[in-house]
Design a protein around this motif. Sequence first.
Motif, PDB file in Angstrom:
ATOM      1  N   ALA A 100      -1.054  10.980  -4.022  1.00 23.38           N
ATOM      2  CA  ALA A 100      -0.470   9.791  -3.394  1.00 23.38           C
ATOM      3  C   ALA A 100      -1.297   9.358  -2.189  1.00 23.38           C
ATOM      4  O   ALA A 100      -1.581   8.168  -2.015  1.00 23.38           O
ATOM      5  CB  ALA A 100       0.966  10.068  -2.986  1.00 23.38           C
ATOM      6  N   ILE A 101      -1.693  10.309  -1.370  1.00 26.73           N
ATOM      7  CA  ILE A 101      -2.528   9.992  -0.197  1.00 26.73           C
ATOM      8  C   ILE A 101      -3.879   9.455  -0.653  1.00 26.73           C
ATOM      9  O   ILE A 101      -4.398   8.481  -0.103  1.00 26.73           O
ATOM     10  CB  ILE A 101      -2.690  11.227   0.709  1.00 26.73           C
ATOM     11  N   ALA A 107      -4.573   7.888  -3.492  1.00 25.68           N
ATOM     12  CA  ALA A 107      -4.393   6.536  -4.029  1.00 25.68           C
ATOM     13  C   ALA A 107      -4.242   5.518  -2.901  1.00 25.68           C
ATOM     14  O   ALA A 107      -4.836   4.435  -2.940  1.00 25.68           O
ATOM     15  CB  ALA A 107      -3.179   6.500  -4.949  1.00 25.68           C
ATOM     16  N   GLY A 108      -3.459   5.860  -1.890  1.00 28.49           N
ATOM     17  CA  GLY A 108      -3.303   4.967  -0.737  1.00 28.49           C
ATOM     18  C   GLY A 108      -4.619   4.742  -0.010  1.00 28.49           C
ATOM     19  O   GLY A 108      -4.939   3.618   0.391  1.00 28.49           O
ATOM     20  N   ALA A 109      -5.402   5.813   0.137  1.00 28.86           N
ATOM     21  CA  ALA A 109      -6.702   5.690   0.815  1.00 28.86           C
ATOM     22  C   ALA A 109      -7.667   4.830   0.017  1.00 28.86           C
ATOM     23  O   ALA A 109      -8.377   3.986   0.587  1.00 28.86           O
ATOM     24  CB  ALA A 109      -7.296   7.085   1.047  1.00 28.86           C
ATOM     25  N   LEU A 114       0.834  -1.207   0.000  1.00 21.82           N
ATOM     26  CA  LEU A 114       0.000   0.000   0.000  1.00 21.82           C
ATOM     27  C   LEU A 114       0.867   1.255   0.000  1.00 21.82           C
ATOM     28  O   LEU A 114       0.642   2.182  -0.781  1.00 21.82           O
ATOM     29  CB  LEU A 114      -0.905  -0.025   1.231  1.00 21.82           C
ATOM     30  N   VAL A 115       1.867   1.265   0.854  1.00 23.17           N
ATOM     31  CA  VAL A 115       2.782   2.412   0.922  1.00 23.17           C
ATOM     32  C   VAL A 115       3.557   2.539  -0.388  1.00 23.17           C
ATOM     33  O   VAL A 115       3.748   3.652  -0.908  1.00 23.17           O
ATOM     34  CB  VAL A 115       3.735   2.276   2.133  1.00 23.17           C
ATOM     35  N   VAL A 157       2.760   6.633  -6.986  1.00 25.25           N
ATOM     36  CA  VAL A 157       1.908   7.732  -7.440  1.00 25.25           C
ATOM     37  C   VAL A 157       2.593   9.071  -7.172  1.00 25.25           C
ATOM     38  O   VAL A 157       2.596   9.961  -8.027  1.00 25.25           O
ATOM     39  CB  VAL A 157       0.510   7.674  -6.763  1.00 25.25           C
ATOM     40  N   TYR A 158       3.195   9.217  -6.003  1.00 22.75           N
ATOM     41  CA  TYR A 158       3.901  10.468  -5.688  1.00 22.75           C
ATOM     42  C   TYR A 158       5.095  10.663  -6.627  1.00 22.75           C
ATOM     43  O   TYR A 158       5.338  11.765  -7.128  1.00 22.75           O
ATOM     44  CB  TYR A 158       4.353  10.487  -4.230  1.00 22.75           C
ATOM     45  N   ALA A 199       2.610   1.614  -3.400  1.00 24.28           N
ATOM     46  CA  ALA A 199       1.723   2.132  -4.446  1.00 24.28           C
ATOM     47  C   ALA A 199       1.554   3.642  -4.308  1.00 24.28           C
ATOM     48  O   ALA A 199       1.586   4.372  -5.304  1.00 24.28           O
ATOM     49  CB  ALA A 199       0.373   1.432  -4.369  1.00 24.28           C
ATOM     50  N   ALA A 200       1.379   4.113  -3.073  1.00 19.76           N
ATOM     51  CA  ALA A 200       1.259   5.554  -2.849  1.00 19.76           C
ATOM     52  C   ALA A 200       2.557   6.260  -3.229  1.00 19.76           C
ATOM     53  O   ALA A 200       2.537   7.352  -3.819  1.00 19.76           O
ATOM     54  CB  ALA A 200       0.895   5.835  -1.394  1.00 19.76           C
ATOM     55  N   HIS A 238      -1.140  14.982  -2.447  1.00 17.63           N
ATOM     56  CA  HIS A 238      -2.565  14.690  -2.260  1.00 17.63           C
ATOM     57  C   HIS A 238      -3.022  13.525  -3.144  1.00 17.63           C
ATOM     58  O   HIS A 238      -3.894  12.744  -2.748  1.00 17.63           O
ATOM     59  CB  HIS A 238      -3.425  15.943  -2.498  1.00 17.63           C
TER      60      HIS A 238
END
Length: 153
Positions: free
Chosen positions: A58-59, A61-63, A41-42, A48-49, A44-45, A56
């Motif tokens: 990245a957060i 996508a993680g959520a 999960l981390v 994205v970042y 993947a975020a 925002h």
Amino acid sequence: MSSVSTPASPVWADEPPPLVRWRSWPLRDNFLVGALGVMGLVAAAAVVYWETGRLHLAIGAGAVLAVSAWRFFLPVTFELNADGVHQWVWGRHRRISWSEIRRHQILSSGVLLLPHEQSSPIDVLHGLFLPWGLRREEILAQLRYYLDQPVSG
């Protein structure tokens, strides 16, 4: 020989098996799988970042990934009894009666209960997966009794 081709009847052929209740929480039950899930999960975020440079996104996508995998992160209690399949998450209760289950698929780590007789590619989205945990035989006994019995009437 008829005894070879006919499966043995369970001991409780005339009465239902005892209820089965267990809790499934993959994040806690298996540390290695839990750690890999959180790291994925981390990661993947982070990707994205890295690609967008926007925190925002990245957060977000993680959520989204965490919400889609909620069964992995939250403890879920299951119970199988004469009423059907019960599920509790954060004090919320859901019951699926045995008559609503039209088909089931036995998998290596659990059973998938499905509401439709016809197979389709998106069945998994409509079904409920019950992980075995340490209760494989007890769960199978419930399924045999309530789902595999011929309907008399």
